[in-house]
Every structure is written in C-alpha cells, then in structure tokens.
Scaffold this motif. Structure first.
Motif, PDB file in Angstrom:
ATOM      1  N   TYR A  87       0.833  -1.203   0.000  1.00  0.00           N
ATOM      2  CA  TYR A  87       0.000   0.000   0.000  1.00  0.00           C
ATOM      3  C   TYR A  87       0.871   1.257   0.000  1.00  0.00           C
ATOM      4  O   TYR A  87       0.641   2.190  -0.774  1.00  0.00           O
ATOM      5  CB  TYR A  87      -0.962   0.017   1.200  1.00  0.00           C
ATOM      6  CG  TYR A  87      -1.982   1.132   1.058  1.00  0.00           C
ATOM      7  CD1 TYR A  87      -3.142   0.938   0.322  1.00  0.00           C
ATOM      8  CD2 TYR A  87      -1.765   2.384   1.632  1.00  0.00           C
ATOM      9  CE1 TYR A  87      -4.077   1.970   0.152  1.00  0.00           C
ATOM     10  CE2 TYR A  87      -2.690   3.421   1.475  1.00  0.00           C
ATOM     11  CZ  TYR A  87      -3.836   3.196   0.731  1.00  0.00           C
ATOM     12  OH  TYR A  87      -4.743   4.224   0.555  1.00  0.00           O
ATOM     13  N   TYR A  92      -8.849   6.150   2.610  1.00  0.00           N
ATOM     14  CA  TYR A  92      -8.139   5.907   1.352  1.00  0.00           C
ATOM     15  C   TYR A  92      -7.909   7.202   0.579  1.00  0.00           C
ATOM     16  O   TYR A  92      -7.777   7.182  -0.652  1.00  0.00           O
ATOM     17  CB  TYR A  92      -8.936   4.923   0.483  1.00  0.00           C
ATOM     18  CG  TYR A  92      -9.218   3.608   1.170  1.00  0.00           C
ATOM     19  CD1 TYR A  92      -8.328   2.542   1.083  1.00  0.00           C
ATOM     20  CD2 TYR A  92     -10.377   3.436   1.933  1.00  0.00           C
ATOM     21  CE1 TYR A  92      -8.583   1.342   1.715  1.00  0.00           C
ATOM     22  CE2 TYR A  92     -10.644   2.238   2.569  1.00  0.00           C
ATOM     23  CZ  TYR A  92      -9.745   1.196   2.470  1.00  0.00           C
ATOM     24  OH  TYR A  92      -9.999   0.013   3.113  1.00  0.00           O
ATOM     25  N   TYR A 130     -17.831   1.160   1.331  1.00  0.00           N
ATOM     26  CA  TYR A 130     -17.010   2.190   0.688  1.00  0.00           C
ATOM     27  C   TYR A 130     -17.867   3.086  -0.202  1.00  0.00           C
ATOM     28  O   TYR A 130     -17.761   4.320  -0.157  1.00  0.00           O
ATOM     29  CB  TYR A 130     -15.894   1.542  -0.130  1.00  0.00           C
ATOM     30  CG  TYR A 130     -15.032   2.567  -0.838  1.00  0.00           C
ATOM     31  CD1 TYR A 130     -14.058   3.288  -0.150  1.00  0.00           C
ATOM     32  CD2 TYR A 130     -15.227   2.848  -2.191  1.00  0.00           C
ATOM     33  CE1 TYR A 130     -13.290   4.250  -0.785  1.00  0.00           C
ATOM     34  CE2 TYR A 130     -14.455   3.799  -2.835  1.00  0.00           C
ATOM     35  CZ  TYR A 130     -13.498   4.510  -2.130  1.00  0.00           C
ATOM     36  OH  TYR A 130     -12.748   5.462  -2.755  1.00  0.00           O
ATOM     37  N   VAL A 132      -7.822  -4.451  -0.943  1.00  0.00           N
ATOM     38  CA  VAL A 132      -8.137  -3.319  -1.791  1.00  0.00           C
ATOM     39  C   VAL A 132      -7.198  -3.332  -2.998  1.00  0.00           C
ATOM     40  O   VAL A 132      -6.008  -3.629  -2.862  1.00  0.00           O
ATOM     41  CB  VAL A 132      -8.011  -1.975  -1.036  1.00  0.00           C
ATOM     42  CG1 VAL A 132      -6.586  -1.762  -0.509  1.00  0.00           C
ATOM     43  CG2 VAL A 132      -8.446  -0.804  -1.903  1.00  0.00           C
ATOM     44  N   THR A 141      -5.948  -0.595  -5.531  1.00  0.00           N
ATOM     45  CA  THR A 141      -5.998   0.866  -5.549  1.00  0.00           C
ATOM     46  C   THR A 141      -4.846   1.415  -6.373  1.00  0.00           C
ATOM     47  O   THR A 141      -3.874   0.715  -6.658  1.00  0.00           O
ATOM     48  CB  THR A 141      -5.978   1.414  -4.108  1.00  0.00           C
ATOM     49  OG1 THR A 141      -6.342   2.792  -4.100  1.00  0.00           O
ATOM     50  CG2 THR A 141      -4.624   1.208  -3.449  1.00  0.00           C
ATOM     51  N   GLN A 172      -2.257   8.114  -6.767  1.00  0.00           N
ATOM     52  CA  GLN A 172      -3.049   9.281  -7.131  1.00  0.00           C
ATOM     53  C   GLN A 172      -2.445  10.040  -8.318  1.00  0.00           C
ATOM     54  O   GLN A 172      -3.165  10.475  -9.231  1.00  0.00           O
ATOM     55  CB  GLN A 172      -3.180  10.212  -5.921  1.00  0.00           C
ATOM     56  CG  GLN A 172      -4.258  11.270  -6.066  1.00  0.00           C
ATOM     57  CD  GLN A 172      -5.660  10.679  -6.101  1.00  0.00           C
ATOM     58  OE1 GLN A 172      -5.981   9.758  -5.360  1.00  0.00           O
ATOM     59  NE2 GLN A 172      -6.493  11.194  -6.988  1.00  0.00           N
ATOM     60  N   THR A 182      -4.908   7.466  -2.082  1.00  0.00           N
ATOM     61  CA  THR A 182      -4.865   6.704  -3.328  1.00  0.00           C
ATOM     62  C   THR A 182      -6.223   6.794  -4.006  1.00  0.00           C
ATOM     63  O   THR A 182      -7.180   7.321  -3.445  1.00  0.00           O
ATOM     64  CB  THR A 182      -4.532   5.210  -3.093  1.00  0.00           C
ATOM     65  OG1 THR A 182      -5.558   4.621  -2.272  1.00  0.00           O
ATOM     66  CG2 THR A 182      -3.170   5.027  -2.459  1.00  0.00           C
ATOM     67  N   HIS A 183      -6.299   6.251  -5.216  1.00  0.00           N
ATOM     68  CA  HIS A 183      -7.561   6.198  -5.956  1.00  0.00           C
ATOM     69  C   HIS A 183      -8.040   4.746  -5.949  1.00  0.00           C
ATOM     70  O   HIS A 183      -7.471   3.887  -6.644  1.00  0.00           O
ATOM     71  CB  HIS A 183      -7.372   6.692  -7.392  1.00  0.00           C
ATOM     72  CG  HIS A 183      -8.628   6.634  -8.211  1.00  0.00           C
ATOM     73  ND1 HIS A 183      -9.591   7.623  -8.165  1.00  0.00           N
ATOM     74  CD2 HIS A 183      -9.089   5.694  -9.078  1.00  0.00           C
ATOM     75  CE1 HIS A 183     -10.576   7.303  -8.964  1.00  0.00           C
ATOM     76  NE2 HIS A 183     -10.298   6.134  -9.529  1.00  0.00           N
ATOM     77  N   VAL A 184      -9.064   4.455  -5.162  1.00  0.00           N
ATOM     78  CA  VAL A 184      -9.537   3.079  -4.986  1.00  0.00           C
ATOM     79  C   VAL A 184     -10.197   2.565  -6.263  1.00  0.00           C
ATOM     80  O   VAL A 184     -11.012   3.258  -6.890  1.00  0.00           O
ATOM     81  CB  VAL A 184     -10.517   2.989  -3.806  1.00  0.00           C
ATOM     82  CG1 VAL A 184     -11.190   1.621  -3.763  1.00  0.00           C
ATOM     83  CG2 VAL A 184      -9.780   3.259  -2.499  1.00  0.00           C
ATOM     84  N   TRP A 244      -3.045   8.152 -11.512  1.00  0.00           N
ATOM     85  CA  TRP A 244      -4.439   8.329 -11.921  1.00  0.00           C
ATOM     86  C   TRP A 244      -4.649   9.680 -12.594  1.00  0.00           C
ATOM     87  O   TRP A 244      -5.258   9.767 -13.664  1.00  0.00           O
ATOM     88  CB  TRP A 244      -5.349   8.179 -10.713  1.00  0.00           C
ATOM     89  CG  TRP A 244      -6.765   8.651 -10.937  1.00  0.00           C
ATOM     90  CD1 TRP A 244      -7.340   9.799 -10.475  1.00  0.00           C
ATOM     91  CD2 TRP A 244      -7.765   7.993 -11.710  1.00  0.00           C
ATOM     92  NE1 TRP A 244      -8.634   9.905 -10.903  1.00  0.00           N
ATOM     93  CE2 TRP A 244      -8.927   8.805 -11.668  1.00  0.00           C
ATOM     94  CE3 TRP A 244      -7.808   6.807 -12.439  1.00  0.00           C
ATOM     95  CZ2 TRP A 244     -10.109   8.470 -12.319  1.00  0.00           C
ATOM     96  CZ3 TRP A 244      -8.988   6.455 -13.093  1.00  0.00           C
ATOM     97  CH2 TRP A 244     -10.113   7.275 -13.023  1.00  0.00           C
ATOM     98  N   SER A 299     -14.101  -0.732 -12.273  1.00  0.00           N
ATOM     99  CA  SER A 299     -13.917  -0.498 -10.837  1.00  0.00           C
ATOM    100  C   SER A 299     -15.235  -0.757 -10.108  1.00  0.00           C
ATOM    101  O   SER A 299     -16.257  -1.047 -10.731  1.00  0.00           O
ATOM    102  CB  SER A 299     -13.467   0.951 -10.589  1.00  0.00           C
ATOM    103  OG  SER A 299     -12.208   1.214 -11.171  1.00  0.00           O
TER     104      SER A 299
END
Length: 342
Positions: free
Chosen positions: A77, A134, A125, A236, A238, A241, A137-139, A244, A259
């Motif tokens: 992570y 979260y 979520y 997860v 993910t 960021q 980050t971008h889940v 993304w 997603s």
C-alpha cells in the motif's frame, strides 16, 4: 507518467527504432503478493489487466508483479502511495491501524463467504462509511476472503482450550486478539512466509481461509482443520493518485468502468470457488475437518468470538472513532442485500 513516455521515446530513438505508437500505450505496474500461479492472480488480477487493455483498445496495459516482486506484502500500500507501484492489490491488515473502520468487515459473523464479504465491503465504501481511510490513493475495487478457519499440523482443535499454547499465525491484529483470548500464541507474518515457517516448526498452525490453504500450498503441511470463523481478510486494489491524474479522460473512463461493485463481485466469486477447491483438497487428503455450526451462538466458541468483536469496536471508540458501531451495524445491514442466492 509523462516521464515514462519520454523515456520510451528516447530509448526507441537512440536504438534507431520507429517511435510511432510508442507514446500511445501507457503501462501501469501492478504489485501484489499472491503467487503467480494462484487463482487470485490468474482469475482476478490477470483478467482485470486483460479487460483494461481490451477496453482501452491497447492504449492501457497493466504489468503484473506477483509474489511481492515489486514490493513486499506489507509494503504494497505504501509503495502505491509513493509511486513505486502504479497500482497495488493488498490486504489492509498488513498496514496495521491504517484502515480501522474497513477492518470491521473482518470481524466474525459479518460475512458468511467471500462473495458476501466483497459486496459488504464495497457497499460500505460506496456509501461513504469508510471516508478518509483511502484519501491518499484512488480506490479501484475491494474484496475479501471467505472466513478464516483454524488449521494445525498435529493438534485436533475441538474447543478453544485446545489452542492453549499453540503458536498460530495470525493474519491481522483483530484475529490475533481473538486467538490470544483463547490462550494461543499469535505470530504475525505475511502469507508468503507461512509455508517455510511451518516446515521449520516456527508455527504450529494458522488461521486461514480455504482459498489460502490451496493458493499457498498449506494443505501439504497440516492434518487438522476446525471450521470456526476468526476473521475474513479484506483487500483493496488501488491506484497511485499521481498516476491516476496523469491518465487521459478516456483512459480514466476505462479504469472507472472496471472499478467498484462489478469487480468486487467478480473477485468475491473467484475466492468462493477457490475456497471450495481448497476444502475439497483437504477432504481428498483424508484430513480431519471439524465444523462448528453457528459459532456465535455456540456454548464454547461464542464467548471469545463475541469478546473479540466487542473489544475491537470499543478500541476504535477509545481512539475517537465514534462511528465504529454505526459502521458495524451498516455492515450487518448490508448482509441481506449482499446474500448470494445459490
């Protein structure tokens, strides 16, 4: 992202190769800890990568790094946050204390199988129950294992007292506290280290879902299994960021279309099917399998399991997470809508 494009173009130019099309494809590096031959890699993550490439017309590609080859299991992570990996798939419990509300889904009795667990976690979520955990980050999507049971090398565990003094690998602090309440000695280690640790006698057993027993070949080393749910491990997938934000709107649309609940359910279904295969493997090997029916209402098992639930929720409240019991109730409420009809 642009730096990688420039590097590719420069390398192609220096090598005298044509640069047409080099900039068109964006390669995303995905780190995870499951073995490359495991069903989790081949049936979930490889399939997801294939869907991304196909849906983008080859504009996006996902390069998988299984078995902790890009980042170790308990670092994935953070490696995703820092951009070492563009995408990471990992267990939240490997980053202790970072996802306390999410880990409510790991508590005994929340989910009956991986399909239901994945749906419950993704629902929480999507409904904003896990806001703030979260933000770095971008889940992409979330999923869970089926219930984790007790598996031992040579001890027939029929009651909590039979765990007294046994060195049991615990997947998370939550499951570890429950094991400790029963007199076991919880030992923390990433899943890839279990096989060799058991071979060397470092641990006497573990708490693991049937899927993990198959994927990490642990059925080769144990003889006894007790089906009493200690936890359901959550995961997860993910994205970094910055990675993304560096995608084009069209590329982002492809990621978004792959997603959320669609892939949570896909992952949950794969885990459930592998659970069945893992259990059958133990049956075929002639292992002893004890099944505790309705453990939260069982005379011997209910007290330590319920204590583990209450202690965890109380601990979150003491940390200032006053919404902990609301999230727990929301998880239980999601059970009905997330129940899979066979």
């Amino acid at each position: 992202m642009k730096t990688r494009f420039v590097s590719c173009l420069l390398a192609a130019s220096l090598a005298g190769l044509p640069t047409t099309g080099v900039e068109a494809a964006t390669t995303l590096r995905m780190a995870h800890f499951w073995p490359g031959a495991s069903g989790i890699n081949t049936q979930i993550l490889e399939e997801w990568a294939k869907a991304i490439e196909e849906d983008s017309g080859g504009d996006l590609r996902v390069q998988l790094f299984p078995s902790g080859t890009l980042a170790k299991a308990d670092d994935i992570y953070e490696a995703t946050v820092n951009g070492i990996a563009d995408i990471g798939a990992t267990a939240q419990g490997y980053t202790a204390g970072r996802f306390p509300l999410s880990q409510i889904v790991e508590l005994p009795g929340v989910a009956d199988d991986a399909r239901q667990g994945a749906c419950i976690l993704q629902t929480l979520y999507d409904d904003g129950q896990l806001n703030g955990e979260y933000d770095d980050t971008h889940v992409l999507f979330m999923f869970t294992t089926g219930p984790g049971y007790i598996h031992t090398v040579d001890t027939d565990v029929q009651t909590p007292a039979d765990l007294e003094g046994l060195r049991i690998r615990r997947p998370t602090a939550v499951a570890g506290d429950i094991l400790d309440n029963m007199g076991a000695n919880p030992v923390g280690m990433p899943a890839p280290d279990i096989y060799t640790s058991m071979q060397r006698g470092v641990i006497d057993g573990l708490s693991f879902p049937w899927e993990g027993m198959k994927g990490f070949r642990i059925n080769e080393l144990v003889e006894y299994h007790t089906q009493v749910p200690f936890y359901s491990l959550i995961f997860v997938a993910t994205m970094n960021q910055r990675a993304w934000e560096g995608l084009s709107p069209e590329q982002q649309a492809v990621i978004e279309a792959n997603s959320g609940m669609r892939w949570a359910e896909q992952a949950g279904g794969v885990f459930h099917s592998i659970d069945q295969v893992g259990r059958q493997e133990a049956v075929d090997a002639g292992h002893t399998i004890r099944v505790v029916e309705d453990p939260l209402n069982d005379d011997e098992w209910s007290a330590p399991l319920q204590k583990g639930i209450d202690d965890y929720l109380t601990g979150l409240e003491e940390r200032g997470l006053d919404q902990a019991r609301d999230v727990y109730e929301a998880a239980l409420a999601a059970r009905e809508s997330c129940t899979v009809v066979e």
